[in-house]
Each structure stands twice: as structure tokens, then as C-alpha cells.
Scaffold this motif. Structure first.
Motif, PDB file in Angstrom:
ATOM      1  N   LEU A  59       0.837  -1.207   0.000  1.00  0.00           N
ATOM      2  CA  LEU A  59       0.000   0.000   0.000  1.00  0.00           C
ATOM      3  C   LEU A  59       0.867   1.251   0.000  1.00  0.00           C
ATOM      4  O   LEU A  59       0.612   2.201  -0.741  1.00  0.00           O
ATOM      5  CB  LEU A  59      -0.933   0.005   1.216  1.00  0.00           C
ATOM      6  CG  LEU A  59      -2.145  -0.911   1.164  1.00  0.00           C
ATOM      7  CD1 LEU A  59      -2.811  -0.988   2.535  1.00  0.00           C
ATOM      8  CD2 LEU A  59      -3.130  -0.448   0.111  1.00  0.00           C
ATOM      9  N   CYS A  60       1.898   1.241   0.811  1.00  0.00           N
ATOM     10  CA  CYS A  60       2.826   2.375   0.899  1.00  0.00           C
ATOM     11  C   CYS A  60       3.566   2.567  -0.433  1.00  0.00           C
ATOM     12  O   CYS A  60       3.653   3.687  -0.947  1.00  0.00           O
ATOM     13  CB  CYS A  60       3.808   2.132   2.039  1.00  0.00           C
ATOM     14  SG  CYS A  60       5.068   3.379   2.219  1.00  0.00           S
ATOM     15  N   THR A  63       1.168   3.800  -3.229  1.00  0.00           N
ATOM     16  CA  THR A  63       0.807   5.207  -3.014  1.00  0.00           C
ATOM     17  C   THR A  63       1.959   6.128  -3.390  1.00  0.00           C
ATOM     18  O   THR A  63       1.762   7.126  -4.099  1.00  0.00           O
ATOM     19  CB  THR A  63       0.388   5.439  -1.554  1.00  0.00           C
ATOM     20  OG1 THR A  63      -0.686   4.550  -1.237  1.00  0.00           O
ATOM     21  CG2 THR A  63      -0.042   6.871  -1.328  1.00  0.00           C
ATOM     22  N   HIS A  66       2.338   6.316  -7.220  1.00  0.00           N
ATOM     23  CA  HIS A  66       1.355   7.178  -7.878  1.00  0.00           C
ATOM     24  C   HIS A  66       1.662   8.657  -7.631  1.00  0.00           C
ATOM     25  O   HIS A  66       1.534   9.478  -8.551  1.00  0.00           O
ATOM     26  CB  HIS A  66      -0.056   6.844  -7.388  1.00  0.00           C
ATOM     27  CG  HIS A  66      -0.659   5.699  -8.121  1.00  0.00           C
ATOM     28  ND1 HIS A  66      -1.303   5.839  -9.322  1.00  0.00           N
ATOM     29  CD2 HIS A  66      -0.702   4.380  -7.839  1.00  0.00           C
ATOM     30  CE1 HIS A  66      -1.725   4.663  -9.740  1.00  0.00           C
ATOM     31  NE2 HIS A  66      -1.375   3.758  -8.851  1.00  0.00           N
ATOM     32  N   ILE A  67       2.059   8.988  -6.433  1.00  0.00           N
ATOM     33  CA  ILE A  67       2.385  10.383  -6.124  1.00  0.00           C
ATOM     34  C   ILE A  67       3.606  10.830  -6.926  1.00  0.00           C
ATOM     35  O   ILE A  67       3.601  11.908  -7.548  1.00  0.00           O
ATOM     36  CB  ILE A  67       2.598  10.574  -4.609  1.00  0.00           C
ATOM     37  CG1 ILE A  67       1.264  10.402  -3.882  1.00  0.00           C
ATOM     38  CG2 ILE A  67       3.208  11.934  -4.311  1.00  0.00           C
ATOM     39  CD1 ILE A  67       1.379  10.315  -2.373  1.00  0.00           C
ATOM     40  N   VAL A 128      -4.974   0.828  -4.393  1.00  0.00           N
ATOM     41  CA  VAL A 128      -4.410   2.177  -4.553  1.00  0.00           C
ATOM     42  C   VAL A 128      -4.669   2.693  -5.960  1.00  0.00           C
ATOM     43  O   VAL A 128      -5.015   3.866  -6.147  1.00  0.00           O
ATOM     44  CB  VAL A 128      -2.901   2.188  -4.218  1.00  0.00           C
ATOM     45  CG1 VAL A 128      -2.262   3.521  -4.564  1.00  0.00           C
ATOM     46  CG2 VAL A 128      -2.689   1.879  -2.738  1.00  0.00           C
ATOM     47  N   ASP A 129      -4.534   1.827  -6.948  1.00  0.00           N
ATOM     48  CA  ASP A 129      -4.812   2.217  -8.328  1.00  0.00           C
ATOM     49  C   ASP A 129      -6.257   2.678  -8.484  1.00  0.00           C
ATOM     50  O   ASP A 129      -6.531   3.689  -9.132  1.00  0.00           O
ATOM     51  CB  ASP A 129      -4.538   1.022  -9.245  1.00  0.00           C
ATOM     52  CG  ASP A 129      -4.002   1.423 -10.593  1.00  0.00           C
ATOM     53  OD1 ASP A 129      -3.324   2.460 -10.675  1.00  0.00           O
ATOM     54  OD2 ASP A 129      -4.265   0.690 -11.566  1.00  0.00           O
ATOM     55  N   PHE A 132      -6.799   6.151  -6.797  1.00  0.00           N
ATOM     56  CA  PHE A 132      -6.265   7.258  -7.590  1.00  0.00           C
ATOM     57  C   PHE A 132      -7.100   7.501  -8.843  1.00  0.00           C
ATOM     58  O   PHE A 132      -7.249   8.641  -9.266  1.00  0.00           O
ATOM     59  CB  PHE A 132      -4.797   7.005  -7.955  1.00  0.00           C
ATOM     60  CG  PHE A 132      -3.839   7.524  -6.922  1.00  0.00           C
ATOM     61  CD1 PHE A 132      -3.289   8.786  -7.030  1.00  0.00           C
ATOM     62  CD2 PHE A 132      -3.512   6.768  -5.812  1.00  0.00           C
ATOM     63  CE1 PHE A 132      -2.421   9.274  -6.082  1.00  0.00           C
ATOM     64  CE2 PHE A 132      -2.645   7.239  -4.853  1.00  0.00           C
ATOM     65  CZ  PHE A 132      -2.094   8.498  -4.980  1.00  0.00           C
TER      66      PHE A 132
END
Length: 141
Positions: A59-60, A63, A66-67, A128-129, A132
Motif C-alpha cells: 500500500l505504501c 501510493t 502514484h504520487i 491504490v490504483d 487514484f
């Protein structure tokens, strides 16, 4: 623990060199893998099972990927694929293959562990995908 985290950074950057990632993204990809591995080790100290460790770490990593992709205007895969490398269940896959070749009774145990870890990683990336994609403004063509 510090040596393990630094080792993860070196391994991810070496992997980036091997897959010919553009040099301008190597440090960020290395940091993604390093932080992800650090999260994995911290969660492992708390005493969770490996599937939970992999889930939280992935998860980390997802994320962060993506950022970084949005900030640096690069594909997410530039950071996600190398960053996920330290938590891939390579040891479990090896033990599973070894048990299969030797017709060991532990095959199902190793296979179960491998699939749980891989499933946790895939679930985290998918989650996470999806988040976003839901919260990003849609582009006008």
C-alpha cells in the motif's frame, strides 16, 4: 535494520540499471523500494503475519509510486515495479519449487504462503490504483 534498508535501496537501483530505467528516476525508485522495505520491517516487528506485512508495505509503495508519477510526470510503473521488488516473495517461491522437485509434504504450506503474499501485494496495488483513478479529475479530449 539500517543495513537492510540501505541494501534494499542498492538492490532496487541495481534492478533499475538492469531494466534500463531512465537515470533521472533511479533515485526516486530506489527510495520507494527502500521506504517500502522499511515499512515491511517495521510492521514485521509489531508481530503481524507476512501477508499483512506485505499488504501494508505494498500500500505504501503503490501510493508513493502514484504520487511520484504525478509529481514527476512519469509512468507509475517506473516506480512501482522496482519499488515492489524487495517485498516479492522470492524465498517462498524458491521453497515452493524446491519442495515440488523433492516431492516434499511441505509443498502446500509453501504454496499457501507464496499465494497469500502475492495476493496481498496484488490487492494493495489494485486498491491504490482504484483510489487514484476515482479521485483524479477526468481529462478532456
Amino acid at each position: 535494520m539500517l543495513f537492510k534498508i540501505i541494501g534494499a535501496f542498492i538492490a532496487v537501483v541495481a534492478f533499475c540499471i538492469m531494466i534500463e530505467l531512465p537515470k533521472k528516476y533511479m533515485v526516486q525508485a530506489g527510495l520507494t523500494g527502500m521506504i517500502g522495505w522499511g515499512v515491511y520491517l517495521l510492521v514485521d516487528i509489531i508481530g503481524h503475519r507476512v501477508e499483512i506485512d506485505a499488504l501494508i508495505s505494498a500500500l505504501c509503495i503503490a501510493t508513493m509510486s502514484h504520487i511520484l508519477a504525478r509529481v514527476l510526470k512519469a509512468p507509475v510503473s517506473n516506480f512501482l515495479i522496482p519499488g515492489i521488488l524487495p517485498i516479492v516473495p522470492g524465498g517462498s517461491i524458491y521453497r515452493c519449487a524446491y519442495a515440488f522437485i523433492n516431492e516434499s509434504s511441505y509443498l502446500s504450506t509453501y504454496m499457501n504462503e507464496t499465494l497469500k503474499i502475492a495476493g496481498s501485494i496484488a490487492l494493495a496495488i489494485f486498491f491504490v490504483d482504484s483510489v487514484f483513478k476515482l479521485h483524479l479529475p477526468k481529462r478532456k479530449n
